[in-house]
Design a protein around this motif. Structure first.
Motif, PDB file in Angstrom:
ATOM      1  N   TYR A  74       2.953   0.426 -12.098  1.00  0.00           N
ATOM      2  CA  TYR A  74       2.852  -0.687 -13.034  1.00  0.00           C
ATOM      3  C   TYR A  74       2.776  -2.039 -12.320  1.00  0.00           C
ATOM      4  O   TYR A  74       2.316  -3.010 -12.895  1.00  0.00           O
ATOM      5  N   GLY A  75       3.234  -2.094 -11.076  1.00  0.00           N
ATOM      6  CA  GLY A  75       3.263  -3.361 -10.354  1.00  0.00           C
ATOM      7  C   GLY A  75       2.344  -3.404  -9.150  1.00  0.00           C
ATOM      8  O   GLY A  75       2.622  -4.118  -8.180  1.00  0.00           O
ATOM      9  N   LYS A  76       1.248  -2.657  -9.177  1.00  0.00           N
ATOM     10  CA  LYS A  76       0.344  -2.590  -8.027  1.00  0.00           C
ATOM     11  C   LYS A  76      -0.192  -3.963  -7.624  1.00  0.00           C
ATOM     12  O   LYS A  76      -0.204  -4.303  -6.446  1.00  0.00           O
ATOM     13  N   GLU A  77      -0.624  -4.743  -8.589  1.00  0.00           N
ATOM     14  CA  GLU A  77      -1.194  -6.063  -8.283  1.00  0.00           C
ATOM     15  C   GLU A  77      -0.155  -6.975  -7.633  1.00  0.00           C
ATOM     16  O   GLU A  77      -0.461  -7.709  -6.697  1.00  0.00           O
ATOM     17  N   LYS A  78       1.073  -6.900  -8.110  1.00  0.00           N
ATOM     18  CA  LYS A  78       2.143  -7.716  -7.534  1.00  0.00           C
ATOM     19  C   LYS A  78       2.447  -7.272  -6.109  1.00  0.00           C
ATOM     20  O   LYS A  78       2.676  -8.110  -5.227  1.00  0.00           O
ATOM     21  N   ILE A  79       2.440  -5.973  -5.865  1.00  0.00           N
ATOM     22  CA  ILE A  79       2.699  -5.447  -4.514  1.00  0.00           C
ATOM     23  C   ILE A  79       1.597  -5.894  -3.563  1.00  0.00           C
ATOM     24  O   ILE A  79       1.878  -6.320  -2.439  1.00  0.00           O
ATOM     25  N   ILE A  80       0.340  -5.821  -4.008  1.00  0.00           N
ATOM     26  CA  ILE A  80      -0.786  -6.258  -3.178  1.00  0.00           C
ATOM     27  C   ILE A  80      -0.623  -7.732  -2.817  1.00  0.00           C
ATOM     28  O   ILE A  80      -0.774  -8.131  -1.662  1.00  0.00           O
ATOM     29  N   LYS A  81      -0.289  -8.538  -3.816  1.00  0.00           N
ATOM     30  CA  LYS A  81      -0.112  -9.976  -3.592  1.00  0.00           C
ATOM     31  C   LYS A  81       1.027 -10.250  -2.624  1.00  0.00           C
ATOM     32  O   LYS A  81       0.904 -11.075  -1.709  1.00  0.00           O
ATOM     33  N   MET A  82       2.144  -9.547  -2.773  1.00  0.00           N
ATOM     34  CA  MET A  82       3.296  -9.745  -1.900  1.00  0.00           C
ATOM     35  C   MET A  82       2.977  -9.369  -0.455  1.00  0.00           C
ATOM     36  O   MET A  82       3.352 -10.091   0.480  1.00  0.00           O
ATOM     37  N   ILE A  83       2.285  -8.255  -0.249  1.00  0.00           N
ATOM     38  CA  ILE A  83       1.941  -7.816   1.108  1.00  0.00           C
ATOM     39  C   ILE A  83       0.990  -8.805   1.757  1.00  0.00           C
ATOM     40  O   ILE A  83       1.159  -9.190   2.914  1.00  0.00           O
ATOM     41  N   ASN A  84      -0.036  -9.236   1.020  1.00  0.00           N
ATOM     42  CA  ASN A  84      -1.000 -10.191   1.583  1.00  0.00           C
ATOM     43  C   ASN A  84      -0.344 -11.535   1.892  1.00  0.00           C
ATOM     44  O   ASN A  84      -0.687 -12.175   2.885  1.00  0.00           O
ATOM     45  N   GLU A  85       0.597 -11.957   1.056  1.00  0.00           N
ATOM     46  CA  GLU A  85       1.316 -13.200   1.342  1.00  0.00           C
ATOM     47  C   GLU A  85       2.191 -13.049   2.580  1.00  0.00           C
ATOM     48  O   GLU A  85       2.304 -13.974   3.382  1.00  0.00           O
ATOM     49  N   GLU A  86       2.802 -11.891   2.732  1.00  0.00           N
ATOM     50  CA  GLU A  86       3.642 -11.632   3.907  1.00  0.00           C
ATOM     51  C   GLU A  86       2.805 -11.672   5.195  1.00  0.00           C
ATOM     52  O   GLU A  86       3.246 -12.187   6.218  1.00  0.00           O
ATOM     53  N   LEU A  87       1.583 -11.143   5.132  1.00  0.00           N
ATOM     54  CA  LEU A  87       0.708 -11.096   6.306  1.00  0.00           C
ATOM     55  C   LEU A  87      -0.093 -12.386   6.484  1.00  0.00           C
ATOM     56  O   LEU A  87      -0.765 -12.552   7.498  1.00  0.00           O
ATOM     57  N   ARG A  88      -0.064 -13.254   5.473  1.00  0.00           N
ATOM     58  CA  ARG A  88      -0.786 -14.530   5.482  1.00  0.00           C
ATOM     59  C   ARG A  88      -2.293 -14.359   5.602  1.00  0.00           C
ATOM     60  O   ARG A  88      -2.976 -15.205   6.161  1.00  0.00           O
ATOM     61  N   LYS A  89      -2.815 -13.239   5.113  1.00  0.00           N
ATOM     62  CA  LYS A  89      -4.263 -13.027   5.030  1.00  0.00           C
ATOM     63  C   LYS A  89      -4.540 -11.871   4.078  1.00  0.00           C
ATOM     64  O   LYS A  89      -3.654 -11.093   3.753  1.00  0.00           O
ATOM     65  N   GLU A  90      -5.778 -11.777   3.634  1.00  0.00           N
ATOM     66  CA  GLU A  90      -6.190 -10.763   2.663  1.00  0.00           C
ATOM     67  C   GLU A  90      -6.509  -9.464   3.409  1.00  0.00           C
ATOM     68  O   GLU A  90      -7.601  -9.292   3.946  1.00  0.00           O
ATOM     69  N   VAL A  91      -5.538  -8.547   3.452  1.00  0.00           N
ATOM     70  CA  VAL A  91      -5.732  -7.273   4.144  1.00  0.00           C
ATOM     71  C   VAL A  91      -5.863  -6.132   3.136  1.00  0.00           C
ATOM     72  O   VAL A  91      -6.737  -5.296   3.257  1.00  0.00           O
ATOM     73  N   VAL A  92      -4.993  -6.125   2.129  1.00  0.00           N
ATOM     74  CA  VAL A  92      -4.937  -5.037   1.142  1.00  0.00           C
ATOM     75  C   VAL A  92      -5.617  -5.504  -0.147  1.00  0.00           C
ATOM     76  O   VAL A  92      -5.299  -6.576  -0.671  1.00  0.00           O
ATOM     77  N   THR A  93      -6.556  -4.684  -0.649  1.00  0.00           N
ATOM     78  CA  THR A  93      -7.196  -4.988  -1.929  1.00  0.00           C
ATOM     79  C   THR A  93      -6.878  -3.937  -2.992  1.00  0.00           C
ATOM     80  O   THR A  93      -7.073  -4.173  -4.167  1.00  0.00           O
ATOM     81  N   ALA A  94      -6.388  -2.760  -2.573  1.00  0.00           N
ATOM     82  CA  ALA A  94      -6.064  -1.702  -3.516  1.00  0.00           C
ATOM     83  C   ALA A  94      -4.925  -0.852  -2.962  1.00  0.00           C
ATOM     84  O   ALA A  94      -4.752  -0.746  -1.746  1.00  0.00           O
ATOM     85  N   ILE A  95      -4.152  -0.240  -3.877  1.00  0.00           N
ATOM     86  CA  ILE A  95      -3.069   0.660  -3.485  1.00  0.00           C
ATOM     87  C   ILE A  95      -3.248   1.978  -4.207  1.00  0.00           C
ATOM     88  O   ILE A  95      -3.478   2.011  -5.422  1.00  0.00           O
ATOM     89  N   ILE A  96      -3.140   3.060  -3.459  1.00  0.00           N
ATOM     90  CA  ILE A  96      -3.159   4.402  -4.023  1.00  0.00           C
ATOM     91  C   ILE A  96      -1.778   5.011  -3.770  1.00  0.00           C
ATOM     92  O   ILE A  96      -1.361   5.150  -2.621  1.00  0.00           O
ATOM     93  N   LEU A  97      -1.071   5.325  -4.842  1.00  0.00           N
ATOM     94  CA  LEU A  97       0.248   5.941  -4.734  1.00  0.00           C
ATOM     95  C   LEU A  97       0.092   7.437  -4.948  1.00  0.00           C
ATOM     96  O   LEU A  97      -0.486   7.868  -5.936  1.00  0.00           O
ATOM     97  N   ARG A  98       0.595   8.221  -4.005  1.00  0.00           N
ATOM     98  CA  ARG A  98       0.495   9.676  -4.152  1.00  0.00           C
ATOM     99  C   ARG A  98       1.793  10.353  -3.848  1.00  0.00           C
ATOM    100  O   ARG A  98       2.686   9.811  -3.317  1.00  0.00           O
TER     101      ARG A  98
END
Length: 98
Positions: A74-98
């Motif tokens: 439910y929070g994939k977009e928030k997780i993507i945003k948090m990771i990219n902010e932590e890295l200070r660049k756009e690295v992750v655009t999608a998350i696949i949870l398995r």
């Protein structure tokens, strides 16, 4: 041929040049994303995380709990945003949870 750096170069400049010349940025991004996941998600999520892997710009996360996987979906977009902010660049655009 790599450009020659002057003796007055800072260590960070030398390392950036080394990473660029040897095309190591993708590997560095994989390591940085794994570290960001561990620091951002905390002990509760990390105890159920089996594997964190970056392929291209997609982050694959293997979890041992179906309930947690559903909750995080439910929070994939928030997780993507948090990771990219932590890295200070756009690295992750999608998350696949398995």
């Amino acid at each position: 041929m790599a450009k020659r750096l002057s003796n007055e170069s800072s260590i960070s400049d030398v390392l950036k040049e080394f990473i660029e010349v040897n095309k190591l940025q993708n590997g560095m991004d994989k390591i940085d994303v794994q570290a960001a996941w561990k620091s951002l998600m905390g002990n509760g999520v990390n105890s159920y995380t089996k594997e964190v892997m970056l392929k291209g710009s997609t982050l694959y996360v293997s979890l041992t709990s179906a309930v947690l996987r559903e909750e995080l979906s439910y929070g994939k977009e928030k997780i993507i945003k948090m990771i990219n902010e932590e890295l200070r660049k756009e690295v992750v655009t999608a998350i696949i949870l398995r």
